[in-house]
Design a protein around this motif. Sequence first.
Motif, mmCIF file in Angstrom:
data_model
loop_
_atom_site.group_PDB
_atom_site.id
_atom_site.type_symbol
_atom_site.label_atom_id
_atom_site.label_comp_id
_atom_site.label_asym_id
_atom_site.label_seq_id
_atom_site.Cartn_x
_atom_site.Cartn_y
_atom_site.Cartn_z
ATOM 1 N N THR A 107 72.126 -24.104 87.897
ATOM 2 C CA THR A 107 70.930 -24.251 87.075
ATOM 3 C C THR A 107 71.237 -24.664 85.645
ATOM 4 O OG1 THR A 107 68.792 -23.195 86.626
ATOM 5 C CG2 THR A 107 70.778 -21.857 86.299
ATOM 6 N N GLU A 108 72.457 -25.183 85.400
ATOM 7 C CA GLU A 108 72.831 -25.646 84.072
ATOM 8 C C GLU A 108 72.697 -27.171 84.011
ATOM 9 O OE1 GLU A 108 75.136 -23.700 86.015
ATOM 10 O OE2 GLU A 108 74.130 -21.884 85.315
ATOM 11 N N VAL B 267 64.932 -27.684 80.715
ATOM 12 C CA VAL B 267 65.091 -27.075 79.401
ATOM 13 C C VAL B 267 65.047 -28.170 78.342
ATOM 14 C CG1 VAL B 267 66.513 -25.233 80.376
ATOM 15 C CG2 VAL B 267 67.626 -27.188 79.279
ATOM 16 N N ARG B 268 64.778 -27.736 77.109
ATOM 17 C CA ARG B 268 64.765 -28.656 75.974
ATOM 18 C C ARG B 268 65.847 -28.234 74.981
ATOM 19 N NH1 ARG B 268 58.688 -28.522 73.930
ATOM 20 N NH2 ARG B 268 58.741 -26.390 74.748
ATOM 21 N N GLY C 272 74.127 -16.353 77.730
ATOM 22 C CA GLY C 272 74.181 -16.429 79.180
ATOM 23 C C GLY C 272 72.871 -15.974 79.805
ATOM 24 N N GLY C 273 72.837 -15.947 81.136
ATOM 25 C CA GLY C 273 71.653 -15.465 81.830
ATOM 26 C C GLY C 273 70.635 -16.546 82.119
ATOM 27 N N ASP D 77 71.585 -38.401 78.158
ATOM 28 C CA ASP D 77 71.176 -37.811 76.885
ATOM 29 C C ASP D 77 69.674 -37.601 76.844
ATOM 30 O OD1 ASP D 77 70.314 -40.407 76.723
ATOM 31 O OD2 ASP D 77 71.318 -40.873 74.823
ATOM 32 N N HIS D 78 69.064 -37.433 78.008
ATOM 33 C CA HIS D 78 67.621 -37.213 78.095
ATOM 34 C C HIS D 78 67.252 -35.927 77.354
ATOM 35 C CE1 HIS D 78 63.616 -36.844 79.828
ATOM 36 N NE2 HIS D 78 63.745 -38.062 80.317
ATOM 37 N N PRO D 79 66.111 -35.921 76.645
ATOM 38 C CA PRO D 79 65.735 -34.695 75.914
ATOM 39 C C PRO D 79 65.376 -33.523 76.810
ATOM 40 C CG PRO D 79 63.967 -36.319 75.811
ATOM 41 C CD PRO D 79 65.159 -37.017 76.403
ATOM 42 N N ILE D 80 65.119 -33.772 78.083
ATOM 43 C CA ILE D 80 64.850 -32.708 79.057
ATOM 44 C C ILE D 80 66.069 -32.619 79.968
ATOM 45 C CG2 ILE D 80 63.339 -31.899 80.913
ATOM 46 C CD1 ILE D 80 61.144 -33.726 79.619
ATOM 47 N N GLN D 81 66.698 -31.457 80.030
ATOM 48 C CA GLN D 81 67.919 -31.277 80.803
ATOM 49 C C GLN D 81 67.751 -30.160 81.831
ATOM 50 O OE1 GLN D 81 70.893 -32.928 80.888
ATOM 51 N NE2 GLN D 81 70.049 -34.492 79.511
#
Length: 500
Positions: free
Chosen positions: A195-196, A254-255, A472-473, A228-232
């Motif tokens: 999920t990273e 994530v942003r 983390g988490g 390098d998209h702003p949403i990862q």
Amino acid sequence: MPETSATINNPVIPGFYPDPSVCRAGEDYYLACSSFEYFPGVPIFHSRDLVHWTQIGNALDRPSQLRLPPDTTSSGGLYAPTLRYHDGRFWLIVTNVSGDGNVLFTATDPAGPWSDPIRLPAVHGIDPDLAWDDEGNCWCTVAGVSQIRIDPRTGETFGESRHLWSGAPGAKAPEAPHLYHIGDYWYLLIAEGGTERCHGVSIARGRTPGGPFEPCPANPILTHRGTDHPIQNTGHGDLVQGPDGSWWMVFLGVRPHGGTPGWHVMGRETFLAPVTWVDDWPVVGEVSPAMAPPPWPLEKPAAVPVRDDFDLSELAPGWISPRSRPAQNHTTKERPGWLSLRARGESLDDPEVTFVGRRQQHLSCRTRVLVDPAEGRGGVAVRLDEEHHYEIEATPGQVQVLARIGPLRSVVASHPTAPGAVVLRIEVAATRQFTDARQGPDTVSLGVEDAQGTFVELAALDGRYLSTEVAGGFTGRVIGAYAAAGTVHFDWFDYEPLDD
């Protein structure tokens, strides 16, 4: 009234609302998210257009439904619900990794009440999914990816669990399976890559619910890894069909903000993307912060609740607390028009702290709280977990800014105050210009308001230390009120989005 718009804002549900699962009942859409160690659990949202969502409740809002013991770790608790509408009922299945394992709930109204849990002791694995075939058999598929037939009304299982498909060879963490019967095929959608930053969505198809499954040659059908998209971290998707026949995917992302490696502070959020079909395979369209809306009129967005005066007998559904919320420690009935918090733990370091918060949903925001500390000690905090939080704490005649970063706890600043109630204030300002590759994502300023309402800043702290990349988490920031000693009363809580 419906409105038209050239673009919509992504995320469609900002803030710590990860692992979205969506279903449609008639012209209404409903969506559920993970809630981890927070109570009440599994927020439920409603929409008529897939764009504007309103929280209508929490599926698990009673202790009989959700057991989160005091030793539940942060980022433990409830993982990855699946929400489905079948045979005139709503069905919700979720994993409690800190207690009951896989459990299932039903409701006729998704706003609640939901049933007490139906336990599934023979279903092993997280991220459970539900799907029904044409014969009425219910199939439960879990991360791994494996599947077993169940009776969703009793929790009974039939036969042995069987392995299905685990995505690309060697790919990390095949999880979040969802099974759909669309046209001539059964489709198995999964997340993989962790999920990273390597998160993604892949899909396979077969002629039966149990396969064999043929992977899509274009897998992963959604990922922003290596860009390098702003949403990862895009992944953990779920498909839904609109009333006009169009298809859409909700998913988490994530942003990240700041320099290198980039820090995301609000957790994983819920995004939306269009889906088309080519050669019986789904193709996910453009994902961007501003994107084309669905081809139907949009509903007028509901006003974002800015202020809570605590005039109701029960807290609104957006308020959450770590692990439990005993009525004797959290009440709006002791002093009418005030939220009264009675301390259990001595600080936010304690897993049993008395804390009531709401998710941070904007990159920049302002929180103001009127607190009466005459009977105790407490204040307002930005919390990620027990080891990562900033707070401004009031006692009669004084306030202190405190910071906990990993093993370090510090009193950052102190300031005298006049007797009586005091307005505490926290401002989060996103970093706009990057002059250093190490620059953090935002600044968290903590202070008080003087008699004229002017902000007296006592400390400005680097926001990176309240980020997932540091702590983390799986969770995000929650901003809220707490009591660390005695009883502390809060007259109002004002959360104001600033320009993102």
